[in-house]
Enzyme design. Structure first.
Site, PDB file in Angstrom:
ATOM      1  N   SER A 157       0.872  -1.185   0.000  1.00  0.00           N
ATOM      2  CA  SER A 157       0.000   0.000   0.000  1.00  0.00           C
ATOM      3  C   SER A 157       0.899   1.222   0.000  1.00  0.00           C
ATOM      4  CB  SER A 157      -0.838  -0.020   1.287  1.00  0.00           C
ATOM      5  OG  SER A 157      -1.482   1.220   1.490  1.00  0.00           O
ATOM      6  N   TYR A 180      -2.202  -1.362  10.382  1.00  0.00           N
ATOM      7  CA  TYR A 180      -2.119  -1.439   8.918  1.00  0.00           C
ATOM      8  C   TYR A 180      -0.772  -0.903   8.416  1.00  0.00           C
ATOM      9  CZ  TYR A 180      -3.973  -1.105   4.113  1.00  0.00           C
ATOM     10  OH  TYR A 180      -4.193  -1.247   2.769  1.00  0.00           O
TER      11      TYR A 180
HETATM   12  P1  NAD Z   1     -11.585  -6.112   0.164  1.00  0.00           P
HETATM   13  O1  NAD Z   1     -12.117  -5.998   1.556  1.00  0.00           O
HETATM   14  O2  NAD Z   1     -12.464  -5.738  -0.986  1.00  0.00           O
HETATM   15  O3  NAD Z   1     -11.059  -7.592  -0.095  1.00  0.00           O
HETATM   16  C1  NAD Z   1     -10.283  -8.281   0.839  1.00  0.00           C
HETATM   17  C2  NAD Z   1     -10.215  -9.738   0.459  1.00  0.00           C
HETATM   18  O4  NAD Z   1      -9.458 -10.420   1.455  1.00  0.00           O
HETATM   19  C3  NAD Z   1     -11.590 -10.422   0.396  1.00  0.00           C
HETATM   20  O5  NAD Z   1     -11.590 -11.377  -0.638  1.00  0.00           O
HETATM   21  C4  NAD Z   1     -11.677 -11.114   1.764  1.00  0.00           C
HETATM   22  O6  NAD Z   1     -12.539 -12.237   1.773  1.00  0.00           O
HETATM   23  C5  NAD Z   1     -10.221 -11.520   1.931  1.00  0.00           C
HETATM   24  N1  NAD Z   1      -9.873 -11.812   3.316  1.00  0.00           N
HETATM   25  C6  NAD Z   1      -9.992 -11.014   4.411  1.00  0.00           C
HETATM   26  N2  NAD Z   1      -9.573 -11.674   5.496  1.00  0.00           N
HETATM   27  C7  NAD Z   1      -9.184 -12.910   5.083  1.00  0.00           C
HETATM   28  C8  NAD Z   1      -8.649 -14.049   5.738  1.00  0.00           C
HETATM   29  N3  NAD Z   1      -8.448 -14.078   7.066  1.00  0.00           N
HETATM   30  N4  NAD Z   1      -8.372 -15.137   4.987  1.00  0.00           N
HETATM   31  C9  NAD Z   1      -8.595 -15.154   3.660  1.00  0.00           C
HETATM   32  N5  NAD Z   1      -9.084 -14.099   2.994  1.00  0.00           N
HETATM   33  C10 NAD Z   1      -9.371 -12.991   3.700  1.00  0.00           C
HETATM   34  O7  NAD Z   1     -10.240  -5.252   0.186  1.00  0.00           O
HETATM   35  P2  NAD Z   1      -9.348  -4.627  -0.999  1.00  0.00           P
HETATM   36  O8  NAD Z   1      -9.483  -3.158  -0.934  1.00  0.00           O
HETATM   37  O9  NAD Z   1      -9.576  -5.323  -2.278  1.00  0.00           O
HETATM   38  O10 NAD Z   1      -7.895  -4.959  -0.445  1.00  0.00           O
HETATM   39  C11 NAD Z   1      -7.060  -5.955  -0.987  1.00  0.00           C
HETATM   40  C12 NAD Z   1      -5.625  -5.662  -0.597  1.00  0.00           C
HETATM   41  O11 NAD Z   1      -5.221  -4.418  -1.163  1.00  0.00           O
HETATM   42  C13 NAD Z   1      -5.413  -5.533   0.914  1.00  0.00           C
HETATM   43  O12 NAD Z   1      -4.186  -6.125   1.265  1.00  0.00           O
HETATM   44  C14 NAD Z   1      -5.361  -4.026   1.116  1.00  0.00           C
HETATM   45  O13 NAD Z   1      -4.608  -3.684   2.239  1.00  0.00           O
HETATM   46  C15 NAD Z   1      -4.667  -3.605  -0.165  1.00  0.00           C
HETATM   47  N6  NAD Z   1      -4.872  -2.193  -0.502  1.00  0.00           N
HETATM   48  C16 NAD Z   1      -6.113  -1.698  -0.725  1.00  0.00           C
HETATM   49  C17 NAD Z   1      -6.258  -0.358  -1.046  1.00  0.00           C
HETATM   50  C18 NAD Z   1      -7.595   0.270  -1.329  1.00  0.00           C
HETATM   51  O14 NAD Z   1      -7.658   1.496  -1.482  1.00  0.00           O
HETATM   52  N7  NAD Z   1      -8.654  -0.501  -1.438  1.00  0.00           N
HETATM   53  C19 NAD Z   1      -5.132   0.468  -1.131  1.00  0.00           C
HETATM   54  C20 NAD Z   1      -3.878  -0.070  -0.888  1.00  0.00           C
HETATM   55  C21 NAD Z   1      -3.761  -1.415  -0.587  1.00  0.00           C
END
Ligand code: NAD
Length: 260
Positions: free
Chosen positions: A142, A155
């Site tokens: 991130s 985080y």
């Molecule tokens: P999201 O909540 O849409 O998806 C998260 C996914 O992780 C889902 O499929 C959920 O079922 C799965 N998950 C959660 N806990 C779990 C566990 N214990 N075991 C297995 N699966 C699990 O979130 P997102 O925004 O798509 O985030 C995905 C990644 O991207 C994360 O690592 C997040 O930190 C990173 N990220 C997101 C953003 C953003 O702006 N959305 C920015 C930077 C980084």
């Protein structure tokens, strides 16, 4: 180019992970999906992806907070597909609170899922990758892997740790055909971020549209969300031949967030 390769994408039942899995499937990669959600909806997604892109798609329900289940997911993939070529460590959760109010169980869960899970998955997948002299490990970190924000102790600590883990793995694997990189997205409009937008809209008594704008404007010079498909395209590039000497990098895709 990637036809016949296999990939695990953790947390691919939603958001960024689903976008990455879809882009890899489009390129002919067999996919091991993972993540939580409604069993029927996941099965429909799995079947639909396999039919649409003509690739094998399987699913592991492994909980990324449980080391033995993570090793089991890698073993299941090696058994079903013969090997793991691409490992995308993407599953992640968020919780916001001041450090003195941060619930201990939330801290533990964030460190387990956003950091330790990547260690466990890499540890399990690396022997096969080294043996076959090919591997592409992509850790979804991130902008918060490079800079901090208030109320995100768990985080930010986990994502900085993930960037560090990426570098160590890259060094250790440097001459084995295995690369390891981190992607550092800015804001991507997924359920994880929608929750934060809804909370801000309610707390400040503003519209959801205004809360979206304010969220972007606070951090990013570019008032634009990155899409899951854009992140998928960067993973696809890192998995391809042109990226074979890119390793140990933390690649920003963040609308200028960390340029400031
Ligand atoms: P999201 O909540 O849409 O998806 C998260 C996914 O992780 C889902 O499929 C959920 O079922 C799965 N998950 C959660 N806990 C779990 C566990 N214990 N075991 C297995 N699966 C699990 O979130 P997102 O925004 O798509 O985030 C995905 C990644 O991207 C994360 O690592 C997040 O930190 C990173 N990220 C997101 C953003 C953003 O702006 N959305 C920015 C930077 C980084």
């Amino acid at each position: 180019m990637l036809k016949g390769k296999t990939a695990i994408v953790t947390g691919s039942t939603s958001g960024i992970g689903l976008g990455i899995a879809t882009v890899l499937a489009t390129a002919g990669v067999d996919i091991m999906l993972n993540g939580f959600g409604d069993a029927a909806a996941i099965e429909a997604e799995r079947k639909g992806m396999a039919a649409k892109y003509g690739v094998r798609v399987s699913y592991s329900a492994a909980d990324m907070s449980k080391p033995t289940e993570i090793a089991g997911m890698v073993a299941q993939t090696e058994k079903e597909f013969g090997r793991v070529d691409i490992l995308v460590n993407n599953a992640g959760i968020q919780h916001t609170a001041l450090v003195e109010d941060f619930p201990v169980d939330k801290w533990d869960a964030i460190i387990a899922i956003n950091l330790s899970a990547s260690f466990h998955a890499i540890r399990a997948a690396m022997p096969g990758m080294k043996q076959r002299k090919f591997g592409r490990i992509v850790n979804i970190a991130s902008a918060h892997g490079l800079v901090a924000s208030v109320q995100k102790a768990g985080y930010v600590a986990a994502k900085h740790g993930l960037v560090g883990l990426t570098k160590v793995v890259a060094l250790e694997a440097a001459n084995s055909g295995v690369t390891c990189n981190a992607i550092c997205p800015g804001w991507v409009l997924t359920p994880l971020v929608q929750k934060q937008i809804d909370a801000q809209a309610a707390a400040k008594k503003i519209s959801v549209e205004q809360a979206k704008h304010d969220l972007l404007a606070e951090k990013q010079p570019m008032i634009e969300f990155t899409t899951p498909e854009h992140i998928g395209a960067l993973v696809l590039f890192l998995a391809g031949d042109a990226a074979e000497t890119i390793t140990g990098a933390a690649l920003s895709i963040d609308g200028g967030w960390v340029a400031q």
